[in-house]
Design an enzyme around this catalytic site. Structure first.
Site, PDB file in Angstrom:
ATOM      1  N   ARG A   1       0.897  -1.176   0.000  1.00  0.00           N
ATOM      2  CA  ARG A   1       0.000   0.000   0.000  1.00  0.00           C
ATOM      3  C   ARG A   1       0.921   1.207   0.000  1.00  0.00           C
ATOM      4  O   ARG A   1       1.745   1.382   0.904  1.00  0.00           O
ATOM      5  CB  ARG A   1      -0.883   0.015   1.245  1.00  0.00           C
ATOM      6  CG  ARG A   1      -1.579   1.349   1.424  1.00  0.00           C
ATOM      7  CD  ARG A   1      -2.683   1.325   2.430  1.00  0.00           C
ATOM      8  NE  ARG A   1      -3.823   0.592   1.912  1.00  0.00           N
ATOM      9  CZ  ARG A   1      -5.042   0.626   2.464  1.00  0.00           C
ATOM     10  NH1 ARG A   1      -5.261   1.352   3.554  1.00  0.00           N
ATOM     11  NH2 ARG A   1      -6.036  -0.056   1.936  1.00  0.00           N
TER      12      ARG A   1
ATOM     13  N   HIS B   1      -7.472   0.873  -6.261  1.00  0.00           N
ATOM     14  CA  HIS B   1      -7.617  -0.030  -5.098  1.00  0.00           C
ATOM     15  C   HIS B   1      -8.286  -1.317  -5.596  1.00  0.00           C
ATOM     16  O   HIS B   1      -9.440  -1.618  -5.257  1.00  0.00           O
ATOM     17  CB  HIS B   1      -8.457   0.664  -4.027  1.00  0.00           C
ATOM     18  CG  HIS B   1      -8.393   0.014  -2.681  1.00  0.00           C
ATOM     19  ND1 HIS B   1      -7.548  -1.041  -2.378  1.00  0.00           N
ATOM     20  CD2 HIS B   1      -9.083   0.277  -1.533  1.00  0.00           C
ATOM     21  CE1 HIS B   1      -7.720  -1.388  -1.116  1.00  0.00           C
ATOM     22  NE2 HIS B   1      -8.641  -0.610  -0.583  1.00  0.00           N
TER      23      HIS B   1
ATOM     24  N   GLN C   1     -10.017  -4.137  -3.267  1.00  0.00           N
ATOM     25  CA  GLN C   1     -11.313  -3.752  -2.721  1.00  0.00           C
ATOM     26  C   GLN C   1     -12.428  -4.080  -3.712  1.00  0.00           C
ATOM     27  O   GLN C   1     -13.506  -4.548  -3.336  1.00  0.00           O
ATOM     28  CB  GLN C   1     -11.318  -2.243  -2.410  1.00  0.00           C
ATOM     29  CG  GLN C   1     -12.635  -1.745  -1.877  1.00  0.00           C
ATOM     30  CD  GLN C   1     -12.923  -2.208  -0.457  1.00  0.00           C
ATOM     31  OE1 GLN C   1     -12.069  -2.102   0.412  1.00  0.00           O
ATOM     32  NE2 GLN C   1     -14.125  -2.717  -0.214  1.00  0.00           N
TER      33      GLN C   1
ATOM     34  N   ASP D   1     -17.493   6.912  -1.088  1.00  0.00           N
ATOM     35  CA  ASP D   1     -16.216   6.773  -0.383  1.00  0.00           C
ATOM     36  C   ASP D   1     -15.981   8.084   0.358  1.00  0.00           C
ATOM     37  O   ASP D   1     -16.676   9.093   0.121  1.00  0.00           O
ATOM     38  CB  ASP D   1     -15.097   6.494  -1.419  1.00  0.00           C
ATOM     39  CG  ASP D   1     -13.741   6.187  -0.795  1.00  0.00           C
ATOM     40  OD1 ASP D   1     -13.672   5.929   0.431  1.00  0.00           O
ATOM     41  OD2 ASP D   1     -12.732   6.218  -1.532  1.00  0.00           O
TER      42      ASP D   1
ATOM     43  N   CYS E   1     -16.303   1.269   0.880  1.00  0.00           N
ATOM     44  CA  CYS E   1     -15.112   0.467   1.196  1.00  0.00           C
ATOM     45  C   CYS E   1     -14.683   0.607   2.650  1.00  0.00           C
ATOM     46  O   CYS E   1     -13.980  -0.249   3.173  1.00  0.00           O
ATOM     47  CB  CYS E   1     -13.964   0.831   0.252  1.00  0.00           C
ATOM     48  SG  CYS E   1     -13.395   2.538   0.417  1.00  0.00           S
TER      49      CYS E   1
ATOM     50  N   ARG F   1     -13.497  -8.903   2.027  1.00  0.00           N
ATOM     51  CA  ARG F   1     -12.099  -8.547   1.756  1.00  0.00           C
ATOM     52  C   ARG F   1     -11.205  -9.770   2.004  1.00  0.00           C
ATOM     53  O   ARG F   1     -10.313 -10.075   1.233  1.00  0.00           O
ATOM     54  CB  ARG F   1     -11.625  -7.388   2.660  1.00  0.00           C
ATOM     55  CG  ARG F   1     -12.214  -6.027   2.365  1.00  0.00           C
ATOM     56  CD  ARG F   1     -11.868  -5.491   0.979  1.00  0.00           C
ATOM     57  NE  ARG F   1     -10.461  -5.490   0.662  1.00  0.00           N
ATOM     58  CZ  ARG F   1      -9.587  -4.547   1.008  1.00  0.00           C
ATOM     59  NH1 ARG F   1      -9.995  -3.493   1.690  1.00  0.00           N
ATOM     60  NH2 ARG F   1      -8.305  -4.616   0.665  1.00  0.00           N
TER      61      ARG F   1
END
Ligand code: CP
Ligand code: NVA
Length: 308
Positions: free
Chosen positions: A105, A132, A135, A223, A262, A290
């Site tokens: 990340r 991402h 996700q 988000d 998310c 996830r």
């Protein structure tokens, strides 16, 4: 071209591979619920490099590795030599000598590419400023568990044209659904991403009103208004205020529409508590998935799989 199975982005992998990863994730989830945890990654090590905070990505990869019989190793920027200026390329060469796969990340997407270019083991994108993708695998999985195949369905994205929005665009092309993005003009997704989707025949509709995006949608997604590393937080908050997901917006979507996010969520900003904590929200299943989706990704990267 390298035959290492990197999981860098959904636009870099074809739809058949992504569907295969999801099939593995569903199978491993079913097996786990039945009390079976096949040790497909016994003896394998995953290095997890974090240059930004994380709760879900960190824990879901950690647990997924352990449940598959492997082990994770954590490296934070501050307590590794990355924090003192060792290059990403050198870090990649080092980790490749020790572990079987690397998840990172990071900030700039170019660092992910640099890591992958120098790695001799698979590299997984655990979020960058641009995308991402892990996700999205969990998000598609969650939608399908609740509402059936995502192909041909309408997903409404409301808010910032950020890293999640870009991965939703990639997913819309790869999984063949319609994506309506309701974004302020100043916070649209990158033109290069929209051009890629158009060139691939994607059904991507960009509007600057939430209502047009949400109307008759099968799913509404949003988000945070301010992503990790964003420097114009106050400006973004002002621009994004009209894009809040609330009961009025949800009432425009289909009666059985689901809500996804998310996480982490900032209740009262991008979504009201009544929606995220209400009956249409499937965010906690999204969180759980996830972990199941990471298993699909890890087993694909490392060439291990269950019989389907
Ligand atoms: N959704 C997600 O990636 O959460 P974390 O930032 O906690 O990993
Ligand atoms: N867009 C958010 C996603 C967090 C999981 C961020 O980058 O901070």
């Amino acid at each position: 071209m390298s035959d290492i199975r990197h999981f860098l982005d959904l636009d870099a992998l074809d739809g058949g591979i992504l569907r295969g990863i999801l099939d593995q994730a569903y199978a491993l989830k079913r097996a786990m619920k039945a009390g079976d945890r096949p040790p497909l990654l016994r003896g394998k090590l995953l290095a997890m490099v974090f240059e930004k905070p994380s709760t879900r990505t960190r824990v879901s990869f950690d647990v997924a590795m352990r449940q598959l019989g492997g082990e994770p190793i954590m490296l934070n920027r501050v307590d590794s030599q990355l924090g003192r200026g060792e290059t990403v390329a050198d870090t990649s060469l080092v980790l490749s000598r020790y572990v079987d796969a690397i998840m990172i990340r990071t900030t700039a997407h170019s660092k992910l590419i640099d890591l992958a270019d120098n790695a001799s083991v698979p590299v997984i994108n655990g979020l960058t400023d641009r995308t991402h993708p892990c996700q999205l695998m969990a998000d598609v999985m969650t939608f399908e568990e609740h509402r059936g195949p995502i192909e041909g369905r309408v997903i409404a994205w409301l808010g910032d044209g950020n890293n999640m929005a870009t991965s939703w665009i990639h997913a819309a092309v790869r999984f063949k659904f319609t994506l309506r993005l309701g974004c302020p003009k100043r916070l649209k997704p990158p033109k290069s991403v929209l051009d890629w989707a158009n060139a691939k025949g994607g059904d991507i509709i960009l509007t600057d009103t939430s209502e047009d995006a949400a109307r008759d949608a099968d799913c509404v997604v949003t988000d945070t208004w301010v992503s990790m590393g964003d420097t114009d937080g106050e400006i973004q908050r002002k621009l994004l205020t009209p894009y809040q997901v609330n009961d009025q917006i949800m009432s425009l979507a289909k009666p059985d529409a689901v809500f996804m996010h998310c996480l982490p969520v900032y209740r009262g900003d991008e979504v009201t508590a009544s929606v995220i904590d209400g009956p249409q929200s499937i965010v906690w299943d999204e969180v759980e998935n996830r972990m199941h989706a990471q298993k699909g990704i890890l087993t694909w990267c490392l060439g291990a799989s269950v019989e389907l």
